[in-house]
Motif scaffolding. Structure first.
Motif, short mmCIF file in Angstrom:
data_model
loop_
_atom_site.label_atom_id
_atom_site.label_comp_id
_atom_site.label_asym_id
_atom_site.label_seq_id
_atom_site.Cartn_x
_atom_site.Cartn_y
_atom_site.Cartn_z
N GLU A 234 0.82 -1.22 0.00
CA GLU A 234 0.00 0.00 0.00
C GLU A 234 0.85 1.27 0.00
O GLU A 234 0.56 2.22 -0.71
CB GLU A 234 -0.92 0.02 1.24
N ARG A 235 1.90 1.28 0.84
CA ARG A 235 2.66 2.52 1.04
C ARG A 235 4.02 2.52 0.36
O ARG A 235 4.72 3.54 0.41
CB ARG A 235 2.94 2.73 2.53
N ASP B 69 9.92 1.48 0.96
CA ASP B 69 10.74 2.59 1.47
C ASP B 69 9.90 3.57 2.30
O ASP B 69 10.41 4.18 3.23
CB ASP B 69 11.41 3.33 0.31
N GLY B 70 8.64 3.70 1.93
CA GLY B 70 7.77 4.65 2.62
C GLY B 70 7.16 4.11 3.91
O GLY B 70 6.41 4.79 4.59
N ARG C 124 7.86 -4.93 -7.37
CA ARG C 124 8.11 -3.50 -7.13
C ARG C 124 9.50 -3.23 -6.59
O ARG C 124 9.87 -2.08 -6.38
CB ARG C 124 7.05 -2.96 -6.18
N ARG D 182 13.24 -2.45 -6.40
CA ARG D 182 14.06 -1.65 -7.33
C ARG D 182 15.56 -1.86 -7.15
O ARG D 182 16.35 -1.26 -7.85
CB ARG D 182 13.76 -0.15 -7.17
N SER E 132 1.79 -8.80 -15.40
CA SER E 132 0.81 -7.72 -15.38
C SER E 132 -0.45 -8.13 -14.62
O SER E 132 -1.21 -7.29 -14.15
CB SER E 132 0.43 -7.30 -16.81
N GLU F 288 -1.40 -6.54 -11.40
CA GLU F 288 -1.90 -5.16 -11.42
C GLU F 288 -3.43 -5.09 -11.44
O GLU F 288 -4.01 -4.09 -11.06
CB GLU F 288 -1.35 -4.40 -12.63
N TRP F 289 -4.07 -6.11 -11.96
CA TRP F 289 -5.52 -5.97 -12.16
C TRP F 289 -6.32 -7.18 -11.72
O TRP F 289 -7.50 -7.07 -11.44
CB TRP F 289 -5.83 -5.66 -13.63
N ARG G 87 -6.27 -6.23 -21.32
CA ARG G 87 -5.38 -6.04 -20.16
C ARG G 87 -4.05 -6.78 -20.37
O ARG G 87 -2.98 -6.26 -20.03
CB ARG G 87 -6.06 -6.55 -18.89
N GLY H 33 -0.58 -5.18 -20.67
CA GLY H 33 0.37 -5.66 -19.67
C GLY H 33 1.71 -5.91 -20.35
O GLY H 33 2.77 -5.52 -19.86
#
Lengths: 203, 203
Positions: free
Chosen positions: A34-35, A38-39, A119, A121, A173, A176-177, B165, B169
């Protein structure tokens, strides 16, 4: 997957009251997604979990360890799928198809963990190690595509490195959905990907 | 794209010395992509740019405004590509192919901006607006796939929503690994995607 929130304390537990290592990891990964990793501070995790930082450190040594546990949950699943798919004594194209199906199943079963992995990096050593394992997986896929091409089962104008990246771009992908329990099952999804990749849209 | 670093101050400028709104945006987007938008403070930007926060506020009103300028750079490009592709008086399948080519070109030309866009999670109003525009783009693609299917140019077993999608993607995955100036041009990349999506891997 059984999502645990701060209100869900009904299950059997080990260690500190409220969470075991597993349920703590589930919540932490949800917060990271969610955040952003790192955050998110250990203070944020402590508030979200409703337990003290000391109680968190009872289970894990650091935020980094939570990240590593989380991304390895995804990577271990993907490598297990790859090991099974590539062990079959069938042509490379069939092993590739099997790998796609098994990878989609892992993505759907371990959605929050794969989301976290995708995600990453490379900002820390843990992230670097995760990226190394991702690259190892990518090479394995590219190797299968190259082998299938050498067998004449993939068009000669397909570049194995580009094709394998696009193929797993499509597979990845999904995080993502796609949400479990929709009308489309993991198997339908895997079949849609397999169909597009191997046979294309055209009738 | 001409990447501006803190050392690159040779170009003509407007406003405060060192940066105009455009070059400031370029650096800000680069920092957002490295550290995450939420993980980047105006202090971080000020340090990276080597100018005061007051100097940044000379150009933009907030970090949010930088985000909006950045994601709109991507979205405006994608919608311009879509407008051009869908205006052509040709069958839907050809408009879809044209949209894929044009979108890949936008991704490659505006790589940092599209990267930023694809990481937006909807935590703020600006992010919500960006997600709304992404959904609008997705509907446009799904509409083209449905139209092509109605024309008989896409296999009857393809679900337009899932297929569009997966297709994007694959297109969007390009930001994760493609770097301009490689042996593979944007046109090669678009052709590889088009081939996989429409004709599949098989010979």
């Amino acid at each position: 997957m059984n999502r645990v929130t701060t209100l869900d304390r009904s299950r059997p537990r080990r260690g500190r009251p409220g969470y075991n290592r597993e349920s703590l990891l589930q919540v932490a990964v949800q917060v990271f997604n969610e955040r952003g990793y790192d955050g998110t501070s250990m203070d944020d995790l402590s508030k979200k979990l409703g337990i003290s930082k000391a109680a968190i450190y009872h289970h894990v040594s650091s935020k980094d360890e939570l990240l590593e546990l989380g991304v390895n949950r995804a990577l271990d699943g993907l490598f297990a799928a790859a090991a099974e798919a590539t062990a079959a004594g069938v042509p490379a194209i069939d092993r590739l198809e099997q790998l796609i199906r098994a990878s989609v199943a892992v993505l759907v079963e371990r959605l929050p963990y794969v989301t976290l992995l995708l995600r990453v990096r490379g900002n820390t050593e843990v992230e670097q190690r995760a990226l190394d394992r991702r690259r190892q997986f990518d090479r394995l896929v590219a190797g299968l595509v190259a082998e299938a091409k050498a067998d004449g089962d993939i068009r000669p104008d397909v570049d194995p490195a580009v094709a394998s990246r696009l193929l797993f771009g499509m597979v990845n992908s999904v995080v993502e959905w796609y949400r479990p329990n929709e009308a489309t099952s993991a198997a339908d999804l895997a079949e849609a990907i397999r169909t597009m990749a191997f046979d294309g849209f055209r009738p």
